[in-house]
Design an enzyme around this catalytic site. Sequence first.
Site, PDB file in Angstrom:
ATOM      1  N   GLY A  20     -46.050  61.212 -40.002  1.00 23.27           N
ATOM      2  CA  GLY A  20     -46.620  61.720 -38.660  1.00 23.27           C
ATOM      3  C   GLY A  20     -47.547  61.261 -38.154  1.00 23.27           C
ATOM      4  CB  SER A 110     -35.691  61.601 -47.770  1.00 19.45           C
ATOM      5  OG  SER A 110     -35.780  60.921 -49.173  1.00 19.45           O
ATOM      6  CB  SER A 111     -34.007  56.462 -49.497  1.00 17.28           C
ATOM      7  OG  SER A 111     -34.757  56.801 -50.435  1.00 17.28           O
ATOM      8  CB  CYS A 112     -33.741  61.559 -52.172  1.00 14.34           C
ATOM      9  SG  CYS A 112     -34.263  62.872 -51.272  1.00 14.34           S
ATOM     10  CE1 TYR A 139     -38.338  66.372 -48.483  1.00 12.93           C
ATOM     11  CE2 TYR A 139     -37.299  64.503 -49.173  1.00 12.93           C
ATOM     12  CZ  TYR A 139     -38.035  65.021 -48.386  1.00 12.93           C
ATOM     13  OH  TYR A 139     -38.719  64.378 -47.335  1.00 12.93           O
ATOM     14  CE  LYS A 143     -36.721  65.506 -45.049  1.00 16.12           C
ATOM     15  NZ  LYS A 143     -37.261  65.584 -43.592  1.00 16.12           N
ATOM     16  CB  THR A 167     -37.002  53.024 -48.405  1.00 14.66           C
ATOM     17  OG1 THR A 167     -36.982  53.104 -49.745  1.00 14.66           O
ATOM     18  CG2 THR A 167     -38.133  52.101 -47.952  1.00 14.66           C
ATOM     19  CG  ASN A 168     -39.231  55.863 -52.917  1.00 14.66           C
ATOM     20  OD1 ASN A 168     -38.372  56.345 -52.229  1.00 14.66           O
ATOM     21  ND2 ASN A 168     -39.786  56.085 -53.967  1.00 14.66           N
ATOM     22  CG  LEU A 169     -41.866  56.057 -46.066  1.00 17.90           C
ATOM     23  CD1 LEU A 169     -41.894  56.928 -44.882  1.00 17.90           C
ATOM     24  CD2 LEU A 169     -41.752  54.520 -45.486  1.00 17.90           C
ATOM     25  CG  HIS A 182     -43.738  60.110 -53.201  1.00 15.15           C
ATOM     26  ND1 HIS A 182     -44.379  60.897 -51.917  1.00 15.15           N
ATOM     27  CD2 HIS A 182     -42.592  60.251 -53.293  1.00 15.15           C
ATOM     28  CE1 HIS A 182     -43.309  61.653 -51.456  1.00 15.15           C
ATOM     29  NE2 HIS A 182     -42.345  61.339 -52.205  1.00 15.15           N
ATOM     30  CD1 TRP A 204     -46.609  60.145 -65.410  1.00 17.76           C
ATOM     31  CD2 TRP A 204     -45.400  60.932 -63.796  1.00 17.76           C
ATOM     32  NE1 TRP A 204     -47.404  61.154 -65.090  1.00 17.76           N
ATOM     33  CE2 TRP A 204     -46.774  61.740 -63.859  1.00 17.76           C
ATOM     34  CE3 TRP A 204     -44.622  61.236 -62.914  1.00 17.76           C
ATOM     35  CZ2 TRP A 204     -47.284  62.910 -63.258  1.00 17.76           C
ATOM     36  CZ3 TRP A 204     -45.165  62.251 -61.906  1.00 17.76           C
ATOM     37  CH2 TRP A 204     -46.421  63.157 -62.116  1.00 17.76           C
ATOM     38  NE  ARG A 211     -37.254  55.917 -57.321  1.00 21.30           N
ATOM     39  CZ  ARG A 211     -36.588  56.001 -58.179  1.00 21.30           C
ATOM     40  NH1 ARG A 211     -35.748  55.047 -58.551  1.00 21.30           N
ATOM     41  NH2 ARG A 211     -36.181  57.031 -59.024  1.00 21.30           N
ATOM     42  CG  ASP A 272     -36.919  56.695 -66.115  1.00 22.06           C
ATOM     43  OD1 ASP A 272     -37.979  56.674 -66.298  1.00 22.06           O
ATOM     44  OD2 ASP A 272     -36.084  56.198 -66.903  1.00 22.06           O
TER      45      ASP A 272
HETATM   46  O1  GFB Z   1     -42.094  58.219 -56.259  1.00 26.13           O
HETATM   47  P1  GFB Z   1     -41.554  59.054 -57.098  1.00 26.13           P
HETATM   48  O2  GFB Z   1     -42.061  60.366 -57.549  1.00 26.13           O
HETATM   49  O3  GFB Z   1     -40.208  59.491 -56.525  1.00 26.13           O
HETATM   50  O4  GFB Z   1     -41.042  58.332 -58.426  1.00 26.13           O
HETATM   51  P2  GFB Z   1     -38.622  59.131 -56.550  1.00 26.13           P
HETATM   52  C1  GFB Z   1     -40.374  57.141 -58.554  1.00 26.13           C
HETATM   53  C2  GFB Z   1     -40.395  56.651 -59.844  1.00 26.13           C
HETATM   54  O5  GFB Z   1     -41.819  56.433 -60.552  1.00 26.13           O
HETATM   55  C3  GFB Z   1     -39.789  57.499 -60.897  1.00 26.13           C
HETATM   56  C4  GFB Z   1     -41.935  56.806 -61.598  1.00 26.13           C
HETATM   57  O6  GFB Z   1     -39.101  56.857 -61.848  1.00 26.13           O
HETATM   58  C5  GFB Z   1     -41.164  58.084 -61.632  1.00 26.13           C
HETATM   59  O7  GFB Z   1     -40.838  58.485 -63.207  1.00 26.13           O
HETATM   60  N1  GFB Z   1     -43.475  57.128 -61.914  1.00 26.13           N
HETATM   61  C6  GFB Z   1     -44.092  56.326 -62.749  1.00 26.13           C
HETATM   62  C7  GFB Z   1     -44.157  58.084 -61.471  1.00 26.13           C
HETATM   63  N2  GFB Z   1     -45.459  56.873 -62.771  1.00 26.13           N
HETATM   64  C8  GFB Z   1     -45.633  57.831 -62.110  1.00 26.13           C
HETATM   65  C9  GFB Z   1     -46.424  58.608 -61.542  1.00 26.13           C
HETATM   66  O8  GFB Z   1     -47.674  58.628 -61.944  1.00 26.13           O
HETATM   67  N3  GFB Z   1     -46.141  59.379 -60.525  1.00 26.13           N
HETATM   68  C10 GFB Z   1     -45.067  59.644 -59.807  1.00 26.13           C
HETATM   69  N4  GFB Z   1     -44.771  60.555 -58.905  1.00 26.13           N
HETATM   70  N5  GFB Z   1     -44.007  58.867 -60.455  1.00 26.13           N
HETATM   71  C11 GFB Z   1     -38.884  60.969 -54.564  1.00 26.13           C
HETATM   72  C12 GFB Z   1     -38.156  62.239 -54.344  1.00 26.13           C
HETATM   73  O9  GFB Z   1     -38.049  60.559 -55.620  1.00 26.13           O
HETATM   74  O10 GFB Z   1     -38.718  59.973 -53.689  1.00 26.13           O
HETATM   75  C13 GFB Z   1     -38.379  62.780 -52.747  1.00 26.13           C
HETATM   76  O11 GFB Z   1     -38.507  63.382 -55.251  1.00 26.13           O
HETATM   77  C14 GFB Z   1     -38.195  61.645 -52.064  1.00 26.13           C
HETATM   78  O12 GFB Z   1     -37.405  63.820 -52.799  1.00 26.13           O
HETATM   79  C15 GFB Z   1     -38.825  60.501 -52.319  1.00 26.13           C
HETATM   80  O13 GFB Z   1     -36.755  61.411 -51.681  1.00 26.13           O
HETATM   81  C16 GFB Z   1     -38.889  59.410 -51.417  1.00 26.13           C
HETATM   82  O14 GFB Z   1     -38.527  58.023 -55.896  1.00 26.13           O
HETATM   83  O15 GFB Z   1     -37.848  59.395 -57.844  1.00 26.13           O
END
Ligand code: GFB
Length: 314
Positions: A20, A110-112, A139, A143, A167-169, A182, A204, A211, A272
């Site tokens: 936003g 969201s792409s999820c 989530y 959406k 996508t992931n922003l 994220h 993690w 992604r 993952d």
């Molecule tokens: O960005 P993220 O939390 O969300 O994680 P998603 C993406 C990938 O990065 C996963 C890895 O495979 C995580 O295990 N990863 C590695 C980490 N290290 C880290 C870390 O320190 N922190 C985090 N957060 N991840 C989200 C959805 O999915 O994407 C939401 O949960 C939304 O709903 C968003 O759609 C765009 O890409 O997996």
Amino acid sequence: MTYDLAGKRVWVAGHRGMVGGAIARRLADEQCEVLTVGRETLDLTDQRAVLDWMRKERPQAVFLAAARVGGILANSTYPVDFLRDNLLIETAIFTGAHDVGVEKLLFLGSSCIYPKFAPQPIQEDALLTGELEPTNEWYAIAKIAGIKLAQAYRQQYGCDYISAMPTNLYGPGDNFDLNSSHVLPALIRKVHEARLIGAPVQVWGTGSPRREFLYVDDCADACVHLMKVYSDKGHVNVGSGEDISIMELTRLVMDVLDYARGEVVTDPSKPDGTPRKLMDNSRLRSFGWAPQVSLREGVARAYAAFLDQAQSAA
Ligand code: GFB
């Protein structure tokens, strides 16, 4: 152009969030009046209060960027918050928009929303063709409901409501809290802190999921573009069109932050999530839009924003 923002009262719902905030910044280049309201004044999950506020402020266009968001751990830890709060926000704003005769509304998803094992790159018509990824199904369902609300208002009342699926922003205004963020903001913080003490960087999961990332100002630009040129019931993917493994991303962040010599350790006890999530952005490109900020440049800018945010918090 199907919709002209010039001279319009445009509400950016969720202007304090990363997306936003970027949309509000981008709208400064349009000749429109930007309306915003903070959560201390208006609770967006309160339908009555949202209706009263919209009747008073009379927005003509709305960017619905307000949502409860978070990374993989927050999504799987707080399913009620991610499902209920997002459904309430969407219902309140769509209801208000119809009531006050909003001319155009863009809903951000969201792409999820796509199935966990959707064919890659994911096309818009993959929606509802398979099982969702369990870490973010709450989530995702909220959406998907938002997309369907936009379509339902279009079908039943002829409202010009559209949906964009980013996508992931990442970028300025991101959440750098390691428990709820994220991956990209998390890596920026982790690499920054590891470099200070010469420690390994903790990643993690296995590091193998892939992604797609888009700099938030590119996303805001795409949303404003869609608001002006797009008017149909189908949602539109908003992405860079390129993906990268989490391990490659970690190495890229380490390189940009000048810690290429550092060690990386994985933590397979953390999830993952979905193995790959690359969207097909050809529909958006067919409307004459392309991203401007490369991942390397975006990470450098996001790191500068992290240092600024850390300094102003100190
Ligand atoms: O960005 P993220 O939390 O969300 O994680 P998603 C993406 C990938 O990065 C996963 C890895 O495979 C995580 O295990 N990863 C590695 C980490 N290290 C880290 C870390 O320190 N922190 C985090 N957060 N991840 C989200 C959805 O999915 O994407 C939401 O949960 C939304 O709903 C968003 O759609 C765009 O890409 O997996």
